[in-house]
Scaffold this active site. Structure first.
Site, short mmCIF file in Angstrom:
data_model
loop_
_atom_site.label_atom_id
_atom_site.label_comp_id
_atom_site.label_asym_id
_atom_site.label_seq_id
_atom_site.Cartn_x
_atom_site.Cartn_y
_atom_site.Cartn_z
N LYS A 39 19.26 -26.57 -81.61
CA LYS A 39 18.77 -26.41 -80.24
C LYS A 39 19.56 -25.33 -79.53
CE LYS A 39 18.68 -29.04 -76.03
NZ LYS A 39 19.22 -30.15 -75.34
N LYS A 87 23.99 -27.97 -81.26
CA LYS A 87 23.46 -27.72 -79.91
C LYS A 87 24.33 -26.66 -79.26
CE LYS A 87 22.57 -29.97 -75.49
NZ LYS A 87 22.44 -31.26 -74.79
C1 PBG Z 1 21.48 -33.43 -72.38
C2 PBG Z 1 20.31 -32.59 -72.76
C3 PBG Z 1 19.99 -31.33 -72.29
C4 PBG Z 1 18.81 -30.96 -72.89
C5 PBG Z 1 18.42 -32.02 -73.72
N1 PBG Z 1 19.38 -33.02 -73.64
C6 PBG Z 1 20.63 -30.48 -71.25
C7 PBG Z 1 21.99 -29.97 -71.37
O1 PBG Z 1 22.64 -30.03 -72.41
O2 PBG Z 1 22.45 -29.49 -70.32
C8 PBG Z 1 18.08 -29.67 -72.69
C9 PBG Z 1 16.65 -29.66 -73.06
C10 PBG Z 1 15.88 -28.52 -72.51
O3 PBG Z 1 16.42 -27.55 -71.95
O4 PBG Z 1 14.64 -28.57 -72.66
N2 PBG Z 1 21.11 -34.74 -72.06
#
Ligand code: PBG
Length: 345
Positions: A270, A217
């Site tokens: 991601k 991520k």
């Molecule tokens: C954290 C989380 C995030 C997203 C999914 N899980 C946000 C972050 O890391 O700030 C982002 C998903 C998206 O942008 O569609 N719980």
């Protein structure tokens, strides 16, 4: 001066490119297979199908709530009853899984709402499993929606403390499994959380609950609209101490390797579109069930351009999702899940 033409093939070359000097030219005409829809369908290498989509839902408290997220047209904060309705409609569109995010009424410094058995995610999990036959429920496991400061973990001396945060994530995962989640999806990027969650699930008897880890991520600008949807923007600082540097790909392979080692059943990359190379490498290297998250900012960009009449949205949507699958993703998490499922018929 070179006299070579683009068609010159060195002697003995195994190239099958048509040679302009060949008396047979043009034997090969790739356009033959592009002539009709049936021919194109016959040789299509990548197909999209609704069963491979996961549809994210934002669940809030209350009843009869359906509040559109400003930066994500067509995406809503839904109370449990509305989330069930949305999940049922998605199921009717052919979608097999939802991913739940929670919007609790109250937050604290340690994110204890993440493991409230009556929290929106736990309640929606029970309700969807009960009322929407065949729908898989995946739950996001992170503290950022539950902490008053919006960070993904417990803050000690202005740093996110890894190991105490992992204990909270384990509690959240156990509460999701107890509510009936099929898959828990830790998105926090703390070290060692997949192993800790697997051990705790197994010890509690949840041996069938799978883990989809947000393995690679990245610290991305494309999460902006999500933070509005989930009310999870950090009050100070950023997420660079735990989310990955967008410049790195070898590190992504190490992260994926560790998560598989620790017991992840599915690994996720991601965001999706800016990281297609990472998806391709992870799939090629590990041959493991691989998911890609087409995130909020990626969705918002397409929506914004479409609203301005600058792109043909249905085509841009399907082209984008196809590229993610072509790169190697088995599973696509996307806010477009329902629209795409309907477009695919
Ligand atoms: C954290 C989380 C995030 C997203 C999914 N899980 C946000 C972050 O890391 O700030 C982002 C998903 C998206 O942008 O569609 N719980």
């Amino acid at each position: 001066m070179s006299t070579k033409t683009p068609y010159d093939v060195p002697p003995g070359s195994r190239s099958r490119r048509p040679d302009s000097a060949s008396p047979d030219f043009p034997r090969h005409r790739p356009r033959r297979l592009r002539r009709t829809p049936a021919l194109r369908a016959l040789v299509r290498e990548t197909r999209l199908s609704a069963e491979t989509f996961i549809y994210p839902l934002f669940v809030c408290t209350g009843e009869g709530q359906r509040r559109e997220v400003g930066s994500m047209p067509g995406v809503y904060q839904l109370s449990v009853d509305e989330a069930v309705r949305e999940a049922a409609a998605a199921r009717a569109d052919g979608i097999g899984a939802v991913l739940l995010f929670g919007l609790p009424d109250t937050k604290d410094t340690v994110g204890s709402g993440a493991y409230d058995p009556e929290g929106p995610v736990q309640a929606a999990t029970r309700a969807i499993k009960r009322e929407v036959a065949g729908m898989l429920v995946v739950t996001d496991v992170c503290l950022c929606e539950y902490t008053s400061h919006g960070h993904c973990g417990i803050v000690v001396d202005e740093e996110i403390a890894n190991d105490v945060t992992v204990e909270q994530l384990v509690r959240a995962s156990l509460s999701h499994a107890a509510a009936g989640a099929d898959i828990v999806a830790p998105s926090d990027m703390m070290d060692g959380r997949v192993g800790a969650i697997r051990t705790a699930l197994d010890e509690a008897g949840f041996t069938a609950t799978a883990i989809m880890s947000y393995a690679a991520k990245y610290c991305s600008a494309f999460y902006g609209p999500f933070r509005q949807a989930a009310d999870s923007a950090p009050a100070f600082g950023d997420r660079r101490s735990h989310q990955m540097d967008p410049a790195n790909v070898e590190e992504a392979l190490r992260e994926v390797d560790l998560d598989i080692e620790e017991g992840a059943d599915i690994v996720m990359i991601k965001p999706a579109l800016p990281y297609l190379d990472v998806i391709a490498k992870v799939k090629a290297e590990f041959g493991y069930p691989t998911a890609a998250y087409h995130v909020s900012g990626e969705y918002a960009m397409l929506k914004a351009a479409a609203r301005n009449g600058w792109i043909d949205e249905p085509r841009a949507m399907l082209e984008t999702l196809t590229s993610i699958r072509r790169a190697g993703a088995d599973i696509i998490i996307t806010y477009y899940a329902r629209e795409a499922a309907r477009a695919l018929g």
